[in-house]
Design a protein around this motif. Structure first.
Motif, mmCIF file in Angstrom:
data_model
loop_
_atom_site.group_PDB
_atom_site.id
_atom_site.type_symbol
_atom_site.label_atom_id
_atom_site.label_comp_id
_atom_site.label_asym_id
_atom_site.label_seq_id
_atom_site.Cartn_x
_atom_site.Cartn_y
_atom_site.Cartn_z
ATOM 1 N N ASP A 13 0.870 -1.175 0.000
ATOM 2 C CA ASP A 13 0.000 0.000 0.000
ATOM 3 C C ASP A 13 0.905 1.222 0.000
ATOM 4 O OD1 ASP A 13 -2.753 -1.129 0.364
ATOM 5 O OD2 ASP A 13 -1.797 -2.005 2.120
ATOM 6 N N LYS A 39 -10.007 -5.568 -9.490
ATOM 7 C CA LYS A 39 -9.209 -5.445 -8.281
ATOM 8 C C LYS A 39 -9.589 -6.547 -7.302
ATOM 9 C CE LYS A 39 -10.448 -1.986 -5.433
ATOM 10 N NZ LYS A 39 -10.978 -2.532 -4.182
ATOM 11 N N GLU A 40 -8.696 -6.848 -6.371
ATOM 12 C CA GLU A 40 -9.041 -7.736 -5.258
ATOM 13 C C GLU A 40 -8.593 -7.067 -3.975
ATOM 14 O OE1 GLU A 40 -7.664 -11.753 -5.984
ATOM 15 O OE2 GLU A 40 -9.135 -12.030 -7.569
ATOM 16 N N ARG A 75 -11.279 -14.838 -4.610
ATOM 17 C CA ARG A 75 -10.446 -15.008 -5.816
ATOM 18 C C ARG A 75 -11.006 -16.088 -6.732
ATOM 19 N NH1 ARG A 75 -5.642 -14.834 -3.288
ATOM 20 N NH2 ARG A 75 -5.872 -12.591 -3.577
ATOM 21 N N ASP A 96 -5.615 -5.262 -10.106
ATOM 22 C CA ASP A 96 -4.909 -4.603 -9.013
ATOM 23 C C ASP A 96 -4.952 -5.573 -7.822
ATOM 24 O OD1 ASP A 96 -4.050 -2.869 -7.014
ATOM 25 O OD2 ASP A 96 -5.270 -1.183 -7.701
ATOM 26 N N ARG A 97 -3.877 -6.313 -7.630
ATOM 27 C CA ARG A 97 -3.683 -7.371 -6.635
ATOM 28 C C ARG A 97 -4.282 -8.697 -7.078
ATOM 29 N NH1 ARG A 97 -1.295 -5.571 -2.301
ATOM 30 N NH2 ARG A 97 -1.640 -3.481 -1.477
ATOM 31 N N SER A 102 -2.001 -12.389 -1.307
ATOM 32 C CA SER A 102 -2.325 -13.333 -0.230
ATOM 33 C C SER A 102 -1.061 -13.946 0.362
ATOM 34 C CB SER A 102 -3.255 -14.449 -0.730
ATOM 35 O OG SER A 102 -4.587 -14.001 -0.732
ATOM 36 N N TYR A 105 0.395 -10.779 2.466
ATOM 37 C CA TYR A 105 -0.386 -10.239 3.586
ATOM 38 C C TYR A 105 -0.844 -11.342 4.544
ATOM 39 C CZ TYR A 105 -0.386 -5.611 1.429
ATOM 40 O OH TYR A 105 0.004 -4.407 0.911
ATOM 41 N N ARG A 149 -3.780 9.661 3.561
ATOM 42 C CA ARG A 149 -5.010 9.024 4.022
ATOM 43 C C ARG A 149 -5.333 9.441 5.441
ATOM 44 N NH1 ARG A 149 -4.255 3.014 3.333
ATOM 45 N NH2 ARG A 149 -3.920 2.720 1.116
ATOM 46 N N GLU A 153 -5.117 1.475 7.008
ATOM 47 C CA GLU A 153 -5.734 0.177 6.806
ATOM 48 C C GLU A 153 -5.046 -0.841 7.698
ATOM 49 O OE1 GLU A 153 -6.017 -0.690 2.618
ATOM 50 O OE2 GLU A 153 -7.738 0.648 2.415
ATOM 51 N N PHE A 155 -3.080 -3.414 7.427
ATOM 52 C CA PHE A 155 -1.714 -3.930 7.347
ATOM 53 C C PHE A 155 -0.666 -2.840 7.117
ATOM 54 C CE2 PHE A 155 -4.476 -7.328 5.598
ATOM 55 C CZ PHE A 155 -4.221 -8.310 6.554
HETATM 56 P P1 TYD Z 1 -5.683 -2.207 -1.645
HETATM 57 O O1 TYD Z 1 -5.059 -2.542 -2.939
HETATM 58 O O2 TYD Z 1 -4.901 -1.409 -0.666
HETATM 59 O O3 TYD Z 1 -7.043 -1.479 -1.907
HETATM 60 P P2 TYD Z 1 -7.320 0.105 -1.752
HETATM 61 O O4 TYD Z 1 -6.021 0.811 -2.007
HETATM 62 O O5 TYD Z 1 -8.346 0.358 -2.815
HETATM 63 O O6 TYD Z 1 -7.819 0.279 -0.352
HETATM 64 O O7 TYD Z 1 -6.107 -3.601 -0.967
HETATM 65 C C1 TYD Z 1 -6.784 -3.628 0.236
HETATM 66 C C2 TYD Z 1 -6.062 -4.425 1.291
HETATM 67 O O8 TYD Z 1 -6.337 -5.825 1.137
HETATM 68 C C3 TYD Z 1 -4.556 -4.283 1.315
HETATM 69 O O9 TYD Z 1 -4.151 -3.818 2.589
HETATM 70 C C4 TYD Z 1 -4.045 -5.680 1.135
HETATM 71 C C5 TYD Z 1 -5.194 -6.570 1.507
HETATM 72 N N1 TYD Z 1 -5.178 -7.861 0.797
HETATM 73 C C6 TYD Z 1 -4.852 -9.020 1.496
HETATM 74 O O10 TYD Z 1 -4.559 -8.976 2.690
HETATM 75 N N2 TYD Z 1 -4.855 -10.229 0.851
HETATM 76 C C7 TYD Z 1 -5.174 -10.347 -0.461
HETATM 77 O O11 TYD Z 1 -5.166 -11.474 -1.026
HETATM 78 C C8 TYD Z 1 -5.517 -9.150 -1.179
HETATM 79 C C9 TYD Z 1 -5.921 -9.228 -2.621
HETATM 80 C C10 TYD Z 1 -5.506 -7.926 -0.522
#
Ligand code: TYD
Length: 209
Positions: A13, A39-40, A75, A96-97, A102, A105, A149, A153, A155
């Motif tokens: 992030d 996105k995920e 997913r 986007d991810r 996984s 994180y 921000r 978030e 993590f």
């Molecule tokens: P992010 O790309 O930061 O979305 P946005 O910027 O739009 O808020 O993704 C959201 C969060 O999800 C990010 O902190 C990472 C987490 N994440 C996981 O923990 N595991 C996963 O498999 C994915 C796809 C995301």
């Protein structure tokens, strides 16, 4: 029917991966190549929407194992219902991810093998043609997050560990996944140019043949 191209963008992030995702999508549109942007966690099913709330850190919590399983369910649904049908019918998808998020994180709490096991079905269905990792120093990412921000978030403070886990997963998956690591500690345009040099020709070739 010729298949489309599937490209994943990964990074911490604050790394600018979403900026790069948008820049590449726009560059493709400019030369008349359409692709779908995904996105995920996804917007495509109830599990993805639930995960969006959980990662927003608004007080919904589940255990790390449940979290890893929820991401793998989102997913799998996303791939089988949305991404794979598009690719199979010749459409291109940028995401986007994807699965490396996984490994990184959820890898803060679980081991690689367990996360692989949860994600096996999605991995067997479809891996990206290439994964772009926008590599930015974790302290720079955190500074950007703090400046941009209001709320952190879930993590955001784990950058150093997350980056290590991304690289560990790239090594473990080297026979299955093609990864391009780009130095993101430069101007956004310079990063876009480097990514474009690698993936632009693929799209242009695919349109011609
Ligand atoms: P992010 O790309 O930061 O979305 P946005 O910027 O739009 O808020 O993704 C959201 C969060 O999800 C990010 O902190 C990472 C987490 N994440 C996981 O923990 N595991 C996963 O498999 C994915 C796809 C995301």
């Amino acid at each position: 029917m010729k298949k489309g191209i599937f490209i994943a963008f990964e990074g911490l992030d604050g790394s600018g991966k979403t900026t790069q995702f948008n820049a590449i999508k726009n560059k493709l549109a400019k030369i008349g190549i359409n692709c779908i942007g995904e996105k995920e966690p996804s917007d495509r099913n109830p599990i993805g929407l639930l995960l969006q709330d959980i990662v927003r850190n608004i007080g919904l919590t589940v255990s790390p194992i449940s979290m890893a399983k929820l991401f793998s369910v989102d997913r799998y649904e996303h791939v089988i219902n949305n991404i794979k049908p598009c690719i199979d019918s010749g459409g291109h998808v940028l995401i986007d991810r994807y699965v490396f998020s996984s490994f990184a994180y959820q890898g803060l709490d679980l081991n690689f093998e367990d996360i692989f096991h949860y994600n096996r079905d999605a991995i067997e269905l479809l891996m990206p043609d290439i994964t772009i990792f926008v590599d930015v120093a974790p302290e720079v990412c955190l500074e950007r997050i703090n400046n941009n921000r209001i709320r952190k978030e879930l993590f955001d403070d784990n950058g150093v560990d997350l980056r290590e886990r991304f690289f560990d997963a790239f090594e473990r998956m080297k026979d299955t996944a093609k990864v391009l690591i780009v130095d993101g500690n430069r101007s956004a345009d310079a990063v876009t140019d480097e990514i474009w040099d690698v993936i632009g020709p693929r799209f242009m070739y695919s349109e011609r043949h």
